[in-house]
Design an enzyme around this catalytic site. Structure first.
Site, PDB file in Angstrom:
ATOM      1  CG  LEU A  76       8.057  46.900  56.316  1.00  0.00           C
ATOM      2  CD1 LEU A  76       8.942  45.918  55.163  1.00  0.00           C
ATOM      3  CD2 LEU A  76       6.689  45.281  56.565  1.00  0.00           C
ATOM      4  CG  ASN A  88      -0.293  63.408  64.656  1.00  0.00           C
ATOM      5  OD1 ASN A  88      -0.519  64.592  64.726  1.00  0.00           O
ATOM      6  ND2 ASN A  88      -0.599  62.045  64.847  1.00  0.00           N
ATOM      7  CE  LYS A 120      12.552  67.093  69.457  1.00  0.00           C
ATOM      8  NZ  LYS A 120      12.173  67.917  68.723  1.00  0.00           N
ATOM      9  N   GLY A 156      11.057  49.077  62.039  1.00  0.00           N
ATOM     10  CA  GLY A 156      12.158  49.383  62.242  1.00  0.00           C
ATOM     11  C   GLY A 156      13.162  48.290  61.073  1.00  0.00           C
ATOM     12  CG  HIS A 157      12.207  44.686  59.838  1.00  0.00           C
ATOM     13  ND1 HIS A 157      13.230  44.136  60.620  1.00  0.00           N
ATOM     14  CD2 HIS A 157      10.710  44.447  61.106  1.00  0.00           C
ATOM     15  CE1 HIS A 157      13.748  43.592  61.619  1.00  0.00           C
ATOM     16  NE2 HIS A 157      11.814  43.427  61.644  1.00  0.00           N
ATOM     17  CB  ALA A 213       2.727  60.856  65.251  1.00  0.00           C
ATOM     18  CB  ALA A 214       6.612  56.511  63.564  1.00  0.00           C
ATOM     19  N   GLY A 215       4.404  57.137  61.646  1.00  0.00           N
ATOM     20  CA  GLY A 215       3.548  56.952  60.265  1.00  0.00           C
ATOM     21  C   GLY A 215       3.314  58.066  59.610  1.00  0.00           C
ATOM     22  CG  ASP A 216       0.162  60.209  61.983  1.00  0.00           C
ATOM     23  OD1 ASP A 216      -0.467  59.071  60.999  1.00  0.00           O
ATOM     24  OD2 ASP A 216      -0.245  60.344  63.051  1.00  0.00           O
ATOM     25  N   GLY A 242      -4.801  63.401  60.757  1.00  0.00           N
ATOM     26  CA  GLY A 242      -4.467  63.779  59.499  1.00  0.00           C
ATOM     27  C   GLY A 242      -4.107  65.494  60.470  1.00  0.00           C
TER      28      GLY A 242
END
Ligand code: RIB
Length: 308
Positions: A221, A43, A286, A223-224, A249-252, A41
């Site tokens: 997905l 993020n 990072k 890296g896709h 936290a890439a998706g966030d 949340g």
């Protein structure tokens, strides 16, 4: 400027950097250890706010140092914290095993995040109803997410569900009020029982999520890229290729950045996905969740740089 409300979790993340996951019974030395602000949340809210959205947060902290630290992270990002209240349980925590490959495994202590009650959603009614978007995940009680989405839909607010961490059986009462669902490939498989390995299977899983009630779908997905499906369009938007050191936290970051750009009628969906993908590609370079989330200025500069 979009008005975004996030109902969600606040965690202090303890990041243990390790060469690889230990075997059962094995003792392994870590290469580094640090704490950072996190929680899906927090993020997502900080990503939306750093990308310029007028952001409010509904959540719970404990009466402890971690809670005060999380509250200050939200405030520093300019987020309205009027609906962040204190519970008798400790502030949420996450223990993140971060491998050299950049992959992570996470163990969660829910704590105060699990103490959000129906009354908290009632108290936040005005905040919800005056938003353009409401965003939530599964690190806080699903029952309260269902209640908040019902209120939001009645007021014409666009509802966005990030079904993470994955849950198998999501009640139709929640699904029927979801305007946009954003699982990654693992969460999509758990919800649909379709293994997402390419564009064809992403299409099948997205169609199944629409049958379940979600109006629009984005399956991230890694890296896709990100595959989206609305009532009339679908497409795989390729990811930006970068060297990931920490995918936490890439998706966030993607989701917060997305809702900061998205129009309520989804007419600029692809453009918003490209912006969000760029934000996410900066975050994975990072270590740490909140420390890695870029600002609008950084994302726009990186997009501009690609054109040069
Ligand atoms: O999505 C990443 C987040 O998941 C981390 O910040 C951790 O707190 C867990 O909630």
């Amino acid at each position: 400027m979009s008005k975004v409300t996030v109902l969600g979790s606040l965690n202090v993340d303890t990041i243990l950097q390790i060469p690889r996951l230990p075997q059962p019974g094995e003792t392994l030395a870590m290469t580094d250890k640090r704490n950072a602000g996190g929680g899906k949340g927090a993020n997502q809210a900080i990503s939306a706010a750093r990308s310029g959205a007028k952001t409010s947060f509904i959540g719970k902290i404990g009466d402890d140092e971690n809670g005060r630290m999380m509250l200050s992270f939200l405030k520093d990002a300019g987020i309205n914290t009027d609906q962040v209240t204190v519970s008798g349980k400790g502030t949420g925590q996450a223990f993140i095993l971060l491998q050299e490959s950049g992959e992570n495994s996470i163990i969660i202590f829910g704590g105060a995040n699990q103490e959000i009650k129906a009354q908290d959603i009632e108290n936040a009614k005005n905040t919800i109803e005056s938003s353009d978007f409401i965003v939530t995940q599964f690190e806080t009680p699903i029952e309260q997410a269902t209640k908040a989405f019902k209120l939001a839909k009645e007021a014409g607010v666009v509802t966005v569900l990030n079904p993470a961490p994955a849950h198998k059986d999501v009640d139709s009462a929640l699904f029927e009020n979801v305007d946009l669902i954003t699982p990654n490939e693992t969460e999509a498989e758990i919800l649909t029982e379709i293994k997402v390995v390419d564009e064809i299977t992403a299409h099948e899983a997205a169609a199944r999520l629409q049958e379940l009630g979600a109006k629009n779908v984005i399956i991230t997905l890694g890296g896709h890229g990100a595959y989206y499906k609305t009532a009339t369009e679908e497409k795989l938007v390729k990811a930006f290729k970068v060297n990931a050191v920490d995918t936490t936290a890439a998706g966030d970051t993607f989701l917060g950045a997305l809702v900061s750009r998205l129009k309520k009628d989804f007419s600029n969906l692809e453009e918003a996905i490209i912006y969000a993908s760029k934000a996410s590609s900066l975050a994975v370079q990072k270590v740490g969740a909140i420390p890695s989330i870029p600002t609008e200025k950084q994302v726009l500069a990186a997009l501009e740089n690609d054109k040069a």
